[in-house]
Design a protein around this motif. Structure first.
Motif, PDB file in Angstrom:
ATOM      1  N   ALA A 153      -0.014   8.137   4.690  1.00  0.00           N
ATOM      2  CA  ALA A 153       0.019   7.052   3.753  1.00  0.00           C
ATOM      3  C   ALA A 153       1.401   6.898   2.895  1.00  0.00           C
ATOM      4  CB  ALA A 153      -1.204   6.997   2.789  1.00  0.00           C
ATOM      5  N   GLY A 154       2.540   7.097   3.602  1.00  0.00           N
ATOM      6  CA  GLY A 154       3.513   7.149   2.708  1.00  0.00           C
ATOM      7  C   GLY A 154       3.713   5.929   1.886  1.00  0.00           C
ATOM      8  N   GLY A 155       3.557   4.673   2.722  1.00  0.00           N
ATOM      9  CA  GLY A 155       3.869   3.329   2.045  1.00  0.00           C
ATOM     10  C   GLY A 155       2.809   3.100   0.944  1.00  0.00           C
ATOM     11  N   VAL A 156       1.389   3.828   0.968  1.00  0.00           N
ATOM     12  CA  VAL A 156       0.659   3.528  -0.214  1.00  0.00           C
ATOM     13  C   VAL A 156       1.090   4.292  -1.446  1.00  0.00           C
ATOM     14  CG1 VAL A 156      -1.990   4.034  -0.875  1.00  0.00           C
ATOM     15  CG2 VAL A 156      -1.319   2.933   1.304  1.00  0.00           C
ATOM     16  N   PHE A 157       1.653   5.615  -0.782  1.00  0.00           N
ATOM     17  CA  PHE A 157       2.258   6.445  -1.942  1.00  0.00           C
ATOM     18  C   PHE A 157       3.289   5.711  -2.958  1.00  0.00           C
ATOM     19  CE2 PHE A 157       0.913  10.830  -3.289  1.00  0.00           C
ATOM     20  CZ  PHE A 157      -0.149  11.041  -2.333  1.00  0.00           C
ATOM     21  N   HIS A 158       4.228   5.226  -2.170  1.00  0.00           N
ATOM     22  CA  HIS A 158       5.300   4.518  -2.767  1.00  0.00           C
ATOM     23  C   HIS A 158       4.539   3.183  -3.716  1.00  0.00           C
ATOM     24  CE1 HIS A 158       8.279   5.521   0.333  1.00  0.00           C
ATOM     25  NE2 HIS A 158       8.957   5.863  -1.046  1.00  0.00           N
ATOM     26  N   ARG A 159       3.560   2.449  -3.404  1.00  0.00           N
ATOM     27  CA  ARG A 159       3.013   1.517  -4.466  1.00  0.00           C
ATOM     28  C   ARG A 159       2.589   2.180  -5.368  1.00  0.00           C
ATOM     29  NH1 ARG A 159       3.248  -1.072   0.239  1.00  0.00           N
ATOM     30  NH2 ARG A 159       1.541  -0.033   0.888  1.00  0.00           N
ATOM     31  N   ALA A 160       1.756   3.284  -5.083  1.00  0.00           N
ATOM     32  CA  ALA A 160       1.195   3.891  -6.248  1.00  0.00           C
ATOM     33  C   ALA A 160       1.801   4.516  -7.122  1.00  0.00           C
ATOM     34  CB  ALA A 160       0.009   4.995  -5.726  1.00  0.00           C
ATOM     35  N   LEU A 161       3.209   4.999  -6.846  1.00  0.00           N
ATOM     36  CA  LEU A 161       3.889   5.743  -7.982  1.00  0.00           C
ATOM     37  C   LEU A 161       4.872   4.598  -8.709  1.00  0.00           C
ATOM     38  CD1 LEU A 161       5.687   8.453  -5.444  1.00  0.00           C
ATOM     39  CD2 LEU A 161       4.485   8.685  -7.828  1.00  0.00           C
ATOM     40  N   ALA A 162       4.948   3.354  -7.935  1.00  0.00           N
ATOM     41  CA  ALA A 162       5.678   2.391  -8.709  1.00  0.00           C
ATOM     42  C   ALA A 162       4.829   1.675  -9.874  1.00  0.00           C
ATOM     43  CB  ALA A 162       5.990   1.118  -7.571  1.00  0.00           C
ATOM     44  N   ASN A 163       3.503   2.259  -9.669  1.00  0.00           N
ATOM     45  CA  ASN A 163       2.778   1.511 -10.728  1.00  0.00           C
ATOM     46  C   ASN A 163       2.148   2.867 -11.858  1.00  0.00           C
ATOM     47  OD1 ASN A 163       2.612  -0.890  -9.733  1.00  0.00           O
ATOM     48  ND2 ASN A 163       1.255  -0.505  -8.294  1.00  0.00           N
ATOM     49  N   SER A 164       2.982   3.917 -11.708  1.00  0.00           N
ATOM     50  CA  SER A 164       2.744   4.805 -12.649  1.00  0.00           C
ATOM     51  C   SER A 164       3.978   5.542 -13.134  1.00  0.00           C
ATOM     52  CB  SER A 164       1.605   5.812 -12.107  1.00  0.00           C
ATOM     53  OG  SER A 164       2.070   7.008 -11.142  1.00  0.00           O
ATOM     54  N   THR A 165       3.891   6.458 -13.660  1.00  0.00           N
ATOM     55  CA  THR A 165       4.848   7.492 -14.175  1.00  0.00           C
ATOM     56  C   THR A 165       4.787   8.985 -13.557  1.00  0.00           C
ATOM     57  OG1 THR A 165       3.969   7.931 -16.285  1.00  0.00           O
ATOM     58  CG2 THR A 165       5.648   6.327 -16.228  1.00  0.00           C
ATOM     59  N   ALA A 166       3.820   8.880 -12.458  1.00  0.00           N
ATOM     60  CA  ALA A 166       3.543  10.307 -11.900  1.00  0.00           C
ATOM     61  C   ALA A 166       4.827  10.958 -11.345  1.00  0.00           C
ATOM     62  CB  ALA A 166       2.618  10.112 -10.945  1.00  0.00           C
ATOM     63  N   THR A 388      -1.638  -0.985   2.601  1.00  0.00           N
ATOM     64  CA  THR A 388      -3.129  -0.541   1.784  1.00  0.00           C
ATOM     65  C   THR A 388      -3.688   0.413   2.095  1.00  0.00           C
ATOM     66  OG1 THR A 388      -4.618  -2.015   3.260  1.00  0.00           O
ATOM     67  CG2 THR A 388      -3.369  -3.143   1.652  1.00  0.00           C
ATOM     68  N   LEU A 389      -4.565   0.960   0.992  1.00  0.00           N
ATOM     69  CA  LEU A 389      -5.366   2.228   1.474  1.00  0.00           C
ATOM     70  C   LEU A 389      -6.465   1.838   2.376  1.00  0.00           C
ATOM     71  CD1 LEU A 389      -5.955   5.016   0.859  1.00  0.00           C
ATOM     72  CD2 LEU A 389      -7.388   4.308  -1.009  1.00  0.00           C
ATOM     73  N   ASP A 390      -7.145   0.473   2.315  1.00  0.00           N
ATOM     74  CA  ASP A 390      -7.971   0.322   3.368  1.00  0.00           C
ATOM     75  C   ASP A 390      -7.431   0.233   4.589  1.00  0.00           C
ATOM     76  OD1 ASP A 390      -9.961  -0.146   1.400  1.00  0.00           O
ATOM     77  OD2 ASP A 390      -9.737  -2.270   1.317  1.00  0.00           O
ATOM     78  N   ALA A 391      -6.069  -0.312   4.988  1.00  0.00           N
ATOM     79  CA  ALA A 391      -5.612  -0.289   6.345  1.00  0.00           C
ATOM     80  C   ALA A 391      -5.448   1.185   6.795  1.00  0.00           C
ATOM     81  CB  ALA A 391      -4.341  -1.116   6.199  1.00  0.00           C
ATOM     82  N   VAL A 392      -4.911   2.112   5.863  1.00  0.00           N
ATOM     83  CA  VAL A 392      -4.790   3.218   6.299  1.00  0.00           C
ATOM     84  C   VAL A 392      -6.022   3.946   6.570  1.00  0.00           C
ATOM     85  CG1 VAL A 392      -4.132   5.716   5.455  1.00  0.00           C
ATOM     86  CG2 VAL A 392      -2.478   3.692   4.836  1.00  0.00           C
ATOM     87  N   LEU A 393      -7.099   4.014   5.997  1.00  0.00           N
ATOM     88  CA  LEU A 393      -8.444   4.578   6.096  1.00  0.00           C
ATOM     89  C   LEU A 393      -9.115   4.147   7.347  1.00  0.00           C
ATOM     90  CD1 LEU A 393      -9.763   4.720   2.373  1.00  0.00           C
ATOM     91  CD2 LEU A 393      -8.792   6.602   3.718  1.00  0.00           C
ATOM     92  N   SER A 394      -8.817   2.573   7.641  1.00  0.00           N
ATOM     93  CA  SER A 394      -9.455   1.932   8.799  1.00  0.00           C
ATOM     94  C   SER A 394      -8.804   2.634  10.102  1.00  0.00           C
ATOM     95  CB  SER A 394      -9.303   0.360   8.829  1.00  0.00           C
ATOM     96  OG  SER A 394     -10.110   0.154   7.702  1.00  0.00           O
ATOM     97  N   ALA A 395      -7.505   2.900   9.992  1.00  0.00           N
ATOM     98  CA  ALA A 395      -6.525   3.025  11.313  1.00  0.00           C
ATOM     99  C   ALA A 395      -7.039   4.743  11.461  1.00  0.00           C
ATOM    100  CB  ALA A 395      -5.180   2.868  10.912  1.00  0.00           C
ATOM    101  N   ASP A 396      -7.077   5.465  10.415  1.00  0.00           N
ATOM    102  CA  ASP A 396      -7.405   6.856  10.419  1.00  0.00           C
ATOM    103  C   ASP A 396      -8.838   6.868  10.927  1.00  0.00           C
ATOM    104  OD1 ASP A 396      -6.890   9.758   9.105  1.00  0.00           O
ATOM    105  OD2 ASP A 396      -9.004   9.181   8.890  1.00  0.00           O
ATOM    106  N   ALA A 397      -9.700   6.293  10.507  1.00  0.00           N
ATOM    107  CA  ALA A 397     -10.964   6.418  11.291  1.00  0.00           C
ATOM    108  C   ALA A 397     -11.032   6.081  12.508  1.00  0.00           C
ATOM    109  CB  ALA A 397     -12.006   5.442  10.459  1.00  0.00           C
ATOM    110  N   ARG A 398     -10.445   4.928  13.076  1.00  0.00           N
ATOM    111  CA  ARG A 398     -10.445   4.510  14.469  1.00  0.00           C
ATOM    112  C   ARG A 398      -9.793   5.658  15.289  1.00  0.00           C
ATOM    113  NH1 ARG A 398      -9.581  -0.543  12.349  1.00  0.00           N
ATOM    114  NH2 ARG A 398      -7.268  -0.427  12.504  1.00  0.00           N
TER     115      ARG A 398
END
Length: 412
Positions: A153-166, A388-398
């Motif tokens: 989920a590298g792309g999801v991490f990018h978006r999450a970091l863009a919205n925080s100061t982590a 999106t996290l949903d896209a990652v989790l769905s692909a991961d499950a499938r």
């Protein structure tokens, strides 16, 4: 693409006292990285004082007895067991200590969201994804020892970091080594980053030998003490492939700027080559407590109980190119990195299922790359965006379901 790894806003030296006052949460405290993290914290308390590095939370999935022992020794505010059936045992084991007990997947995620300065993400596999994102969301310093959640989920991490100061500090020995060489300055002048691989227990084995290897032989890593899953990943070189993908996201490096060398002694952890012809290397004894101590104190350094490097005793350092014919997982990971989108997510999920099947003695060692390759080939969503996290989790499950079906066909 921006780098996920932290850069230094200032090179002014921070006082040591605020560094030692940082509170710590350890997700996956009973695994090898978690145990080493608490060892580093205990050493810091012995050197600097009993009150340094207070522990906010520790979590484990199923080793409740180990979790209770750790909680009694380190005195966190809360201990969380992922397996809800073990809540009673945890609560009984902590009776009279004043330490809060909790259980379940949601409680692990809530532990990551509690107010600590640093969260060590040492949970194995894609299960670390949601807790790691919870820590990012509250702008914590995330010491990241789990490569799968960046790979998946590298792309999801990018978006999450863009919205925080982590702030993300790599803990994996090779990525922490690159992070140390870059010194928080980013990789804009870097020509190539080379990660080293020990080659695992089968680096000199033939395909015929690997075809009949046992689980015990696969997990017997020659240099590192690690969990079973990552030991098998090291034996297949999938671990190095996942690390290349992780480096791609952490340091915003194009695939053609990443390379691997087999280095059996595991002393040199990375080589960073610059545009002016300089190549800088990071060396240390193979002991995870070194990068953990660096991550907990960055940008300062603190005393660590890790082994010290003795080059005279090591005697020689060897390097060679990896053999892609014998270690097909490395090539599969490189292809997934170049393909991007959800291909790394599917690669990671299929690998976790295949390794689990091997550890349970349901498939052979050389079936692992076959399962991963077949899963990728039968997953049309590999080219879909990883946004999106949903896209990652769905692909991961499938991918897990498909890989499981392929494993069953291999057995039959």
């Amino acid at each position: 693409m921006n780098a996920l790894a932290a850069t230094r806003p200032s090179f002014e030296i921070e006082a040591l006292e605020p560094v030692l006052a940082r509170s710590v949460t350890v997700l996956g405290s009973t695994g090898s990285i978690g145990v080493s993290t608490l060892d580093v914290v205990a050493h810091a308390r012995a050197v600097y004082g009993a009150d340094v590095m207070p522990v906010e939370a520790i979590t484990a999935q199923g080793r409740v007895d180990d979790l209770i022992k750790q909680a009694r020794a380190m005195n966190p505010r809360i201990a969380v067991i992922g397996d809800e059936t073990l809540y009673g045992a945890l609560k009984d084991g902590l009776a009279g200590t004043g330490i809060e007990a909790a259980a379940g997947r949601g409680a692990v995620i809530e532990a990551a969201a509690r107010p600590s300065n640093t969260v060590m993400v040492a949970i194995m596999g894609a299960a670390a994804l949601e807790p790691a994102l919870a820590a990012v969301a509250r702008s914590a310093t995330v010491a990241l020892a789990n490569k799968e959640c960046i790979v998946a989920a590298g792309g999801v991490f990018h978006r999450a970091l863009a919205n925080s100061t982590a702030c993300v500090i790599p803990v994996d020995s090779e990525h922490n080594a690159v992070f140390q060489v870059l010194n928080g300055e980013g990789a804009r002048e870097v020509e190539k980053v080379t990660l080293t691989a020990s080659g695992g227990p089968f680096r000199d084995w033939t395909l015929e030998q690997m075809a009949v290897c046992t689980v015990e032989q696969a997990v017997a890593h020659p240099n590192w003490s690690m969990g079973a899953k990552i030991s098998v990943d090291s034996a297949t070189l999938m671990n190095k492939g996942l690390e290349l993908i992780e480096a791609h996201f952490l340091f915003a490096l194009a695939p053609e700027k990443l390379d691997v060398l087999v280095h059996p002694q595991s002393i040199v952890h990375c080589l960073v080559s610059y545009e002016d012809g300089s190549t800088l290397a990071h060396l240390s004894a193979p002991d995870m407590r070194t990068p953990i101590a660096h991550a907990l104190a960055w940008p300062r350094r603190i005393a660590s109980p890790s082994r010290r490097l003795d080059l005279a005793a090591v005697g020689r350092l060897d390097f060679r190119k990896p053999d892609h014919d014998r270690f097909r997982c490395l090539g599969l990971a490189l292809d997934a990195m170049r393909a991007g989108a959800l291909a790394p997510t599917i690669l990671n999920a299929a690998n976790e299922i295949a390794v689990e099947a091997f550890l349970n003695r349901r498939i052979g060692f050389l079936d692992i790359p076959r399962v991963v390759e077949s899963t990728l080939a039968q997953s049309p969503e590999a080219n879909a965006p990883c946004d999106t996290l949903d896209a990652v989790l769905s692909a991961d499950a499938r991918a897990r379901e498909l890989a499981g079906q392929i494993c069953r066909r291999v057995v039959n």
